[in-house]
Design a protein around this motif. Structure first.
Motif, PDB file in Angstrom:
ATOM      1  N   GLU B 129      -3.783   0.339   4.353  1.00  0.00           N
ATOM      2  CA  GLU B 129      -4.504   1.580   4.663  1.00  0.00           C
ATOM      3  C   GLU B 129      -3.654   2.804   4.346  1.00  0.00           C
ATOM      4  OE1 GLU B 129      -5.776   1.227   8.706  1.00  0.00           O
ATOM      5  OE2 GLU B 129      -7.512   0.020   8.156  1.00  0.00           O
ATOM      6  N   ALA B 130      -2.357   2.726   4.685  1.00  0.00           N
ATOM      7  CA  ALA B 130      -1.484   3.861   4.394  1.00  0.00           C
ATOM      8  C   ALA B 130      -1.397   4.097   2.890  1.00  0.00           C
ATOM      9  CB  ALA B 130      -0.094   3.623   4.983  1.00  0.00           C
ATOM     10  N   ALA B 131      -1.232   3.027   2.141  1.00  0.00           N
ATOM     11  CA  ALA B 131      -1.101   3.170   0.682  1.00  0.00           C
ATOM     12  C   ALA B 131      -2.381   3.715   0.060  1.00  0.00           C
ATOM     13  CB  ALA B 131      -0.735   1.820   0.058  1.00  0.00           C
ATOM     14  N   ARG B 132      -3.515   3.168   0.507  1.00  0.00           N
ATOM     15  CA  ARG B 132      -4.786   3.651  -0.045  1.00  0.00           C
ATOM     16  C   ARG B 132      -5.043   5.096   0.366  1.00  0.00           C
ATOM     17  NH1 ARG B 132      -8.273   0.134  -2.351  1.00  0.00           N
ATOM     18  NH2 ARG B 132      -8.787   2.041  -3.463  1.00  0.00           N
ATOM     19  N   SER B 133      -4.645   5.458   1.596  1.00  0.00           N
ATOM     20  CA  SER B 133      -4.899   6.834   2.041  1.00  0.00           C
ATOM     21  C   SER B 133      -4.068   7.834   1.245  1.00  0.00           C
ATOM     22  CB  SER B 133      -4.603   6.980   3.542  1.00  0.00           C
ATOM     23  OG  SER B 133      -3.208   7.108   3.763  1.00  0.00           O
ATOM     24  N   LEU B 134      -2.957   7.359   0.690  1.00  0.00           N
ATOM     25  CA  LEU B 134      -2.144   8.246  -0.150  1.00  0.00           C
ATOM     26  C   LEU B 134      -2.750   8.401  -1.545  1.00  0.00           C
ATOM     27  CD1 LEU B 134       1.354   6.920   0.903  1.00  0.00           C
ATOM     28  CD2 LEU B 134       0.595   9.279   1.166  1.00  0.00           C
ATOM     29  N   GLY B 135      -3.708   7.534  -1.866  1.00  0.00           N
ATOM     30  CA  GLY B 135      -4.369   7.643  -3.157  1.00  0.00           C
ATOM     31  C   GLY B 135      -3.934   6.593  -4.161  1.00  0.00           C
ATOM     32  N   LEU B 136      -3.200   5.571  -3.703  1.00  0.00           N
ATOM     33  CA  LEU B 136      -2.868   4.480  -4.626  1.00  0.00           C
ATOM     34  C   LEU B 136      -4.113   3.614  -4.840  1.00  0.00           C
ATOM     35  CD1 LEU B 136       0.677   3.293  -3.462  1.00  0.00           C
ATOM     36  CD2 LEU B 136       0.064   4.965  -5.210  1.00  0.00           C
ATOM     37  N   SER B 137      -4.207   3.030  -6.021  1.00  0.00           N
ATOM     38  CA  SER B 137      -5.340   2.141  -6.305  1.00  0.00           C
ATOM     39  C   SER B 137      -5.112   0.807  -5.598  1.00  0.00           C
ATOM     40  CB  SER B 137      -5.442   1.903  -7.809  1.00  0.00           C
ATOM     41  OG  SER B 137      -4.328   1.161  -8.239  1.00  0.00           O
ATOM     42  N   SER B 138      -6.136  -0.042  -5.581  1.00  0.00           N
ATOM     43  CA  SER B 138      -5.960  -1.328  -4.901  1.00  0.00           C
ATOM     44  C   SER B 138      -4.915  -2.173  -5.636  1.00  0.00           C
ATOM     45  CB  SER B 138      -7.287  -2.074  -4.786  1.00  0.00           C
ATOM     46  OG  SER B 138      -7.871  -2.226  -6.048  1.00  0.00           O
ATOM     47  N   GLY B 139      -4.875  -2.070  -6.974  1.00  0.00           N
ATOM     48  CA  GLY B 139      -3.874  -2.815  -7.738  1.00  0.00           C
ATOM     49  C   GLY B 139      -2.461  -2.341  -7.439  1.00  0.00           C
ATOM     50  N   GLN B 140      -2.269  -1.021  -7.435  1.00  0.00           N
ATOM     51  CA  GLN B 140      -0.945  -0.462  -7.126  1.00  0.00           C
ATOM     52  C   GLN B 140      -0.519  -0.851  -5.710  1.00  0.00           C
ATOM     53  OE1 GLN B 140      -2.052   3.613  -7.895  1.00  0.00           O
ATOM     54  NE2 GLN B 140      -0.839   3.708  -9.773  1.00  0.00           N
ATOM     55  N   THR B 141      -1.482  -0.808  -4.789  1.00  0.00           N
ATOM     56  CA  THR B 141      -1.177  -1.173  -3.406  1.00  0.00           C
ATOM     57  C   THR B 141      -0.713  -2.625  -3.328  1.00  0.00           C
ATOM     58  OG1 THR B 141      -2.815   0.405  -2.627  1.00  0.00           O
ATOM     59  CG2 THR B 141      -2.151  -1.293  -1.080  1.00  0.00           C
ATOM     60  N   MET B 142      -1.416  -3.495  -4.047  1.00  0.00           N
ATOM     61  CA  MET B 142      -1.037  -4.906  -4.048  1.00  0.00           C
ATOM     62  C   MET B 142       0.362  -5.103  -4.629  1.00  0.00           C
ATOM     63  SD  MET B 142      -1.810  -7.931  -3.200  1.00  0.00           S
ATOM     64  CE  MET B 142      -3.490  -7.890  -2.633  1.00  0.00           C
ATOM     65  N   MET B 143       0.603  -4.498  -5.792  1.00  0.00           N
ATOM     66  CA  MET B 143       1.868  -4.736  -6.495  1.00  0.00           C
ATOM     67  C   MET B 143       3.069  -4.059  -5.825  1.00  0.00           C
ATOM     68  SD  MET B 143       0.874  -6.739  -8.743  1.00  0.00           S
ATOM     69  CE  MET B 143       2.442  -6.997  -9.556  1.00  0.00           C
ATOM     70  N   ARG B 144       2.887  -2.859  -5.319  1.00  0.00           N
ATOM     71  CA  ARG B 144       4.032  -2.081  -4.838  1.00  0.00           C
ATOM     72  C   ARG B 144       4.247  -2.163  -3.336  1.00  0.00           C
ATOM     73  NH1 ARG B 144       5.751   0.726  -9.494  1.00  0.00           N
ATOM     74  NH2 ARG B 144       7.558   1.194  -8.195  1.00  0.00           N
ATOM     75  N   ILE B 145       3.176  -2.445  -2.593  1.00  0.00           N
ATOM     76  CA  ILE B 145       3.286  -2.406  -1.136  1.00  0.00           C
ATOM     77  C   ILE B 145       3.105  -3.795  -0.505  1.00  0.00           C
ATOM     78  CG2 ILE B 145       2.355  -1.366   0.983  1.00  0.00           C
ATOM     79  CD1 ILE B 145       3.743   0.620  -0.950  1.00  0.00           C
ATOM     80  N   VAL B 146       2.029  -4.477  -0.872  1.00  0.00           N
ATOM     81  CA  VAL B 146       1.716  -5.720  -0.165  1.00  0.00           C
ATOM     82  C   VAL B 146       2.569  -6.897  -0.656  1.00  0.00           C
ATOM     83  CG1 VAL B 146      -0.102  -7.364   0.425  1.00  0.00           C
ATOM     84  CG2 VAL B 146      -0.626  -4.935   0.337  1.00  0.00           C
ATOM     85  N   LEU B 147       2.540  -7.152  -1.958  1.00  0.00           N
ATOM     86  CA  LEU B 147       3.281  -8.319  -2.465  1.00  0.00           C
ATOM     87  C   LEU B 147       4.779  -8.267  -2.151  1.00  0.00           C
ATOM     88  CD1 LEU B 147       1.609  -9.403  -5.834  1.00  0.00           C
ATOM     89  CD2 LEU B 147       1.550 -10.520  -3.606  1.00  0.00           C
ATOM     90  N   PRO B 148       5.448  -7.106  -2.341  1.00  0.00           N
ATOM     91  CA  PRO B 148       6.880  -7.093  -2.017  1.00  0.00           C
ATOM     92  C   PRO B 148       7.154  -7.484  -0.567  1.00  0.00           C
ATOM     93  CG  PRO B 148       6.288  -5.106  -3.214  1.00  0.00           C
ATOM     94  CD  PRO B 148       5.000  -5.818  -2.910  1.00  0.00           C
ATOM     95  N   GLN B 149       6.216  -7.217   0.331  1.00  0.00           N
ATOM     96  CA  GLN B 149       6.411  -7.604   1.729  1.00  0.00           C
ATOM     97  C   GLN B 149       5.955  -9.034   1.982  1.00  0.00           C
ATOM     98  OE1 GLN B 149       5.432  -4.550   4.770  1.00  0.00           O
ATOM     99  NE2 GLN B 149       4.827  -3.273   3.043  1.00  0.00           N
ATOM    100  N   ALA B 150       4.993  -9.504   1.166  1.00  0.00           N
ATOM    101  CA  ALA B 150       4.483 -10.860   1.352  1.00  0.00           C
ATOM    102  C   ALA B 150       5.481 -11.891   0.833  1.00  0.00           C
ATOM    103  CB  ALA B 150       3.136 -11.019   0.635  1.00  0.00           C
ATOM    104  N   VAL B 151       6.343 -11.457  -0.095  1.00  0.00           N
ATOM    105  CA  VAL B 151       7.274 -12.381  -0.749  1.00  0.00           C
ATOM    106  C   VAL B 151       8.117 -13.163   0.248  1.00  0.00           C
ATOM    107  CG1 VAL B 151       9.460 -12.341  -1.980  1.00  0.00           C
ATOM    108  CG2 VAL B 151       7.440 -11.358  -3.016  1.00  0.00           C
TER     109      VAL B 151
END
Ligand SMILES: Nc1ncnc2c1ncn2[C@@H]1O[C@H](COP(=O)(O)OP(=O)(O)O)[C@@H](O)[C@H]1O
Ligand SMILES: [Mg+2]
Lengths: 246, 228
Positions: B129-151
């Motif tokens: 939600e934070a990433a999307r609220s900043l205006g990142l796309s769903s792809g950018q959110t996945m690659m830069r925010i979610v996956l690095p933490q999911a790893v």
């Protein structure tokens, strides 16, 4: 600092979660430069209203006109509009895998608003303003709650938004940290930043607002200037609320 | 049972046949495992993404795929790929090794897709939600925010999947595919020293899996400490 330009306007906004009708036709306008606080009992729909404004929640009926554009239309690129609306959450939601600097610079750089160098300059300037410059290369898990929230505010500001949306920015903080965050928000609204602030801090609401909205049962039940709202409440529902919180 | 004799037999087997155990058996077991887990991971990512699709039909089909694969024995799946599919699709002129490898990939993809899905879901929704609220796309959110933490959840689980698969490839010996278990069957057949050969084979599997599981543990410990 309030102007006459309508920055956000909601028209007959409805939102349900399953059978629960949370927003029941909200019509509100936020003018450029205006500071609007939203108060009301828990579960009244304040967060849902705020989250509809940047479409984190998608309303099933009604319109949201932001800067002249109906962002609920099909085919709209919501990312571009969200870049102009900063949001601050109760739980901070800073990015734990990025240091303070990267938390701030990531989005302006990824969305090509700034080069890395420009974004870093801006990050330093913003961190200076909120007293976190010595944390530039710390990881977020080394920060206190109040520091995390100040970082979250700065992260949103780095996108140079037209409006800031705050959802109970101090509710998750230890009492001794509430002040430092409220001070940052006060400083910000004094620069003329249009803001919509959901809060339980009544003194703060009274102090910073141009207008206060009282929300309960899915609608704005009463609204007005803070001195009128707190000095001369009209509806029984609002009076009852005030008697509990003041 | 004479442990002295058994010990001597083990030493003899190892001296005479180590190259079959290692150069054939271990080599093919590792090859199968790598192919299965790596291609399975690629396929698993696709499956995980499809599982989050907006289309109900796609989500349903993917759920069926995952449940069927995880709910039936790998041996049964191997039989289907080894005996049935070559009959149905004669145009796919694959050799036996390839059919077994495909079966293992498909099997692994179902497990890996769940590893990815639960890894992604373990990341607080507030991050998205934070990433999307900043205006990142769903792809950018996945690659830069979610996956690095999911790893930090995904990598250890993938490591465990690799260890599981390394052991499961032994089922391929049903078709004499040349893996470590096949090496054992061959040598047992030639020498009639079943117990001794089993001991050697088991020890070799352990030599591969034990360090790997220690590695996974160490990684998990490191990630936990990094959170503090
Ligand atoms: N994602 C959701 N799913 C289901 N119900 C929700 C969801 N978000 C909020 N609600 C419900 O909607 C109502 C209004 O919630 P909210 O807007 O968070 O109120 P407030 O912020 O005023 O406390 C509450 O009853 C809450 O339980
Ligand atoms: Mg709320």
């Amino acid at each position: 600092m309030q102007t006459n330009k309508e920055l956000i306007k909601t028209v007959d906004l409805h939102k349900s979660f399953g059978k629960l009708h949370v927003l029941q036709g909200v019509n509100e306008t936020v003018k450029k430069g205006e500071v609007v606080t939203v108060i009301g009992p828990s579960g009244g729909g304040k967060s849902t209203f705020l989250r509809c404004l940047n479409l984190l929640e998608v309303p099933e009926k009604g319109q949201i006109i932001f800067d002249g554009v109906d962002i609920t239309q099909k085919g709209i690129n919501i990312d571009l509009h969200r870049q102009k609306m900063g949001m601050v959450f109760q739980n901070f939601n800073v990015f734990p895998h990025l240091d303070v600097c990267k938390n701030i610079t990531l989005t302006p750089v990824l969305t090509k608003k700034k080069t890395q160098a420009e974004a870093e300059d801006m990050a330093k300037e913003l961190l200076n303003r909120v007293g976190l410059i010595d944390k530039l290369h710390e990881m977020p898990n080394k920060l206190s709650g109040g520091q995390k929230q100040r970082l979250a505010i700065v992260r949103a500001l780095a996108m140079e938004p037209e409006v800031m949306l705050f959802d109970e920015p101090t509710s998750a903080l230890d009492p001794e940290m509430v002040g430092e965050v409220l001070d940052v928000i006060k400083g910000l609204v004094n620069t003329g930043m249009t803001s919509v602030i959901v809060t339980h801090e009544m003194r703060f609401a009274r102090e910073v607002s141009d207008r206060v909205l009282f929300m309960a049962e899915g609608n704005v039940m009463e609204s007005g200037k803070p001195e009128d709202m707190f000095g001369n409440p009209q509806t029984p529902r609002f009076k009852e609320f005030l008697s509990k919180v003041l | 049972m004479d442990f002295g004799v058994i010990g001597a037999n083990i030493a003899k087997l190892w001296t005479n046949y180590w190259h079959i155990y290692i150069l054939e058996g271990v080599a093919i077991t590792l090859k199968l495992t790598f192919i299965a887990v790596l291609l399975g991971a690629v396929l698993g990512v696709v499956v995980a993404i499809l599982k989050m699709s907006k289309s109900k039909i796609i989500r349903f089909l993917i759920t069926v795929y995952i449940e069927v694969i995880r709910g039936t024995p790998l041996l049964l799946q191997l039989y289907i790929f080894y005996f049935v599919l070559p009959e149905i699709f004669p145009i796919f002129d694959f050799n036996e090794f390839t059919w077994v490898a495909i079966a293992l990939c498909i099997n692994s993809s179902a497990y890996v897709s769940e590893i990815f899905r639960s890894g992604i879901q373990s990341v607080d929704i507030g991050q998205t939600e934070a990433a999307r609220s900043l205006g990142l796309s769903s792809g950018q959110t996945m690659m830069r925010i979610v996956l690095p933490q999911a790893v930090k959840n995904i990598l250890p689980a993938l490591g465990n999947e690799f260890i599981m698969m390394l052991k499961e490839t032994s089922l391929a010996s049903t078709f004499f595919i040349g893996d470590l278990m096949t090496a054992h069957l061959k040598i047992k057949g030639a020498t009639y020293l079943m117990l001794e050969s089993l001991v050697i084979t088991g020890l070799i599997y352990l030599c591969m899996t034990y360090p790997l599981s220690k590695l996974v543990e160490a990684f998990e410990r490191k990630m936990k400490n990094a959170d503090k």
